[in-house]
Design an enzyme around this catalytic site. Structure first.
Site, short mmCIF file in Angstrom:
data_model
loop_
_atom_site.label_atom_id
_atom_site.label_comp_id
_atom_site.label_asym_id
_atom_site.label_seq_id
_atom_site.Cartn_x
_atom_site.Cartn_y
_atom_site.Cartn_z
N HIS A 6 -46.68 3.88 17.28
CA HIS A 6 -47.27 5.22 17.32
C HIS A 6 -48.57 5.18 16.54
CE1 HIS A 6 -45.67 5.42 13.28
NE2 HIS A 6 -44.45 5.23 13.73
N HIS A 49 -48.74 3.33 13.11
CA HIS A 49 -48.91 1.87 13.15
C HIS A 49 -50.38 1.51 13.46
CE1 HIS A 49 -44.51 2.07 14.52
NE2 HIS A 49 -44.45 1.31 13.45
N GLY A 86 -47.48 0.85 5.44
CA GLY A 86 -47.63 2.31 5.37
C GLY A 86 -46.99 2.90 4.13
N GLU A 87 -47.66 3.91 3.58
CA GLU A 87 -47.05 4.68 2.48
C GLU A 87 -45.86 5.49 2.98
OE1 GLU A 87 -50.03 7.06 0.64
OE2 GLU A 87 -50.96 5.35 -0.38
N GLN A 114 -40.60 0.56 0.25
CA GLN A 114 -40.86 -0.76 0.84
C GLN A 114 -42.21 -1.31 0.40
OE1 GLN A 114 -40.03 -1.68 5.14
NE2 GLN A 114 -42.20 -1.26 5.35
P1 AMP Z 1 -41.89 -0.04 11.29
O1 AMP Z 1 -42.29 -0.46 12.66
O2 AMP Z 1 -41.25 1.32 11.24
O3 AMP Z 1 -41.12 -1.09 10.54
O4 AMP Z 1 -43.24 0.16 10.48
C1 AMP Z 1 -44.21 -0.85 10.42
C2 AMP Z 1 -45.28 -0.45 9.46
O5 AMP Z 1 -45.85 0.79 9.88
C3 AMP Z 1 -44.75 -0.22 8.03
O6 AMP Z 1 -45.72 -0.69 7.11
C4 AMP Z 1 -44.63 1.28 7.96
O7 AMP Z 1 -44.72 1.81 6.66
C5 AMP Z 1 -45.82 1.71 8.80
N1 AMP Z 1 -45.66 3.07 9.29
C6 AMP Z 1 -44.61 3.59 9.96
N2 AMP Z 1 -44.80 4.90 10.19
C7 AMP Z 1 -46.00 5.22 9.64
C8 AMP Z 1 -46.76 6.43 9.54
N3 AMP Z 1 -46.32 7.58 10.04
N4 AMP Z 1 -47.96 6.38 8.92
C9 AMP Z 1 -48.42 5.21 8.39
N5 AMP Z 1 -47.75 4.04 8.46
C10 AMP Z 1 -46.56 4.05 9.07
#
Ligand code: AMP
Length: 292
Positions: free
Chosen positions: A42, A45, A155-156, A161
């Site tokens: 999304h 990412h 991501g914050e 994490q």
């Molecule tokens: P994931 O695919 O959920 O494991 O996330 C992959 C990376 O995207 C991680 O560093 C997350 O913190 C970051 N991330 C997920 N959602 C968001 C968001 N809404 N805003 C910023 N970063 C995000």
């Protein structure tokens, strides 16, 4: 390397192909930025890829739904997967390469060797998902060794994490700069998440209350309200807004993630407020900076 000309990002699926490409870039003087993901991408990412592009000349994103961070009964099998849409999205923000390893490529001999960041992994979400951060740090360490980036962006949105990975990188002296990127949100404030796809339309309408409750608590804390009071108000607001179980709403030290004393914040102090709560069958998390 599987180079495509149809507007999607080129892909590699093995560590060897990845190494060859990264080596060629480094020999040509490029720097490498890395964005690890589990796919179902999304705009949150994609904002990470854009941030990486400010810091490095070549960007690798990985898409790997990591089995070691899911407990039995969690959503590993049903986690949303849409590789072709993801590759088109990565191309739209100029990602140079997508690394799509198989489970075998990441764990060729299973998982005897694990990376555990003690204590920080056992609070907040670690209480409710005890396996989770150990799976994350194990796979991120392996991905770092595969990709060998100069910079990696997280991501914050997943604040615990991010802080755990910062600590892992310091403890193990990975030569990688870790950057945090702000949380991308929908118009009502809901943090974007691949798991938001699980929400029914009614649940989606209510889900924005998580950010609203944290925001309100942050305002209260910023004017000197005691944490126990502000956190209880936030929990009550979530319950009134259609959330079921509230796993936690906690105010912690922004670096160590340890609890703070139940005293009004001192002037100039910066802390982090984090929450996790269930909307129907979907567990949502969010967090916000708090300053006095
Ligand atoms: P994931 O695919 O959920 O494991 O996330 C992959 C990376 O995207 C991680 O560093 C997350 O913190 C970051 N991330 C997920 N959602 C968001 C968001 N809404 N805003 C910023 N970063 C995000």
């Amino acid at each position: 390397m599987n180079s495509k000309t149809d507007g999607t990002t080129p892909t590699v699926r093995t560590r060897l192909e990845l190494l060859q490409q990264v080596k060629a870039w480094k020999q040509a003087g490029d720097t490498v930025g890395f964005v690890p993901t589990m796919g179902a991408l999304h705009s949150g990412h994609l904002s990470l890829v854009e941030k990486a592009r400010e810091k490095a000349t070549r960007i690798v994103a990985s898409i790997f739904v990591n089995p070691t961070q899911f407990a039995p009964g969690e959503d590993f099998d049903t986690y949303p997967r849409d590789e072709s849409a993801d590759l088109a999205k990565l191309a739209s923000v100029g990602c140079d390469l997508a690394y799509l390893p198989t489970v075998d490529e990441m764990y060729p001999e299973g998982t005897l060797t694990n990376v555990r960041v003690e204590s920080m992994s056992d609070v907040l979400d670690g209480i409710y998902r005890p396996h989770f951060f150990y799976g994350v740090t194990t796979v991120v360490a392996r991905l770092f060794l595969h990709v060998q980036p100069d910079v990696a962006v997280f991501g914050e949105k997943d604040y615990q994490q991010l802080q755990i990975i910062r600590r892992m990188v310091r403890d193990l002296a990975f030569p990688i700069d870790i950057l945090g990127a702000p949380t991308a949100r929908d118009a009502d404030g809901l943090a974007q998440s691949s798991r938001n796809l699980y929400l029914t339309p009614d649940e989606r309408r209510n889900a924005g209350a998580l950010q609203a409750a944290l925001h309100r608590a942050a305002m209260r804390l910023s004017v000197g309200v005691r944490p126990s009071i502000a956190l209880q108000e936030a929990t009550q607001l979530l319950s009134r807004s259609g959330f079921g179980n509230v796993d936690y709403v906690s105010l912690v030290d922004k670096d160590t993630l340890q609890d703070l004393p139940d005293e009004p914040l001192r002037d100039g102090m910066v802390a982090r407020l984090l929450g996790a709560a269930w909307m129907g069958r979907t567990r949502l998390i969010d967090n916000i900076s708090v300053t006095r």
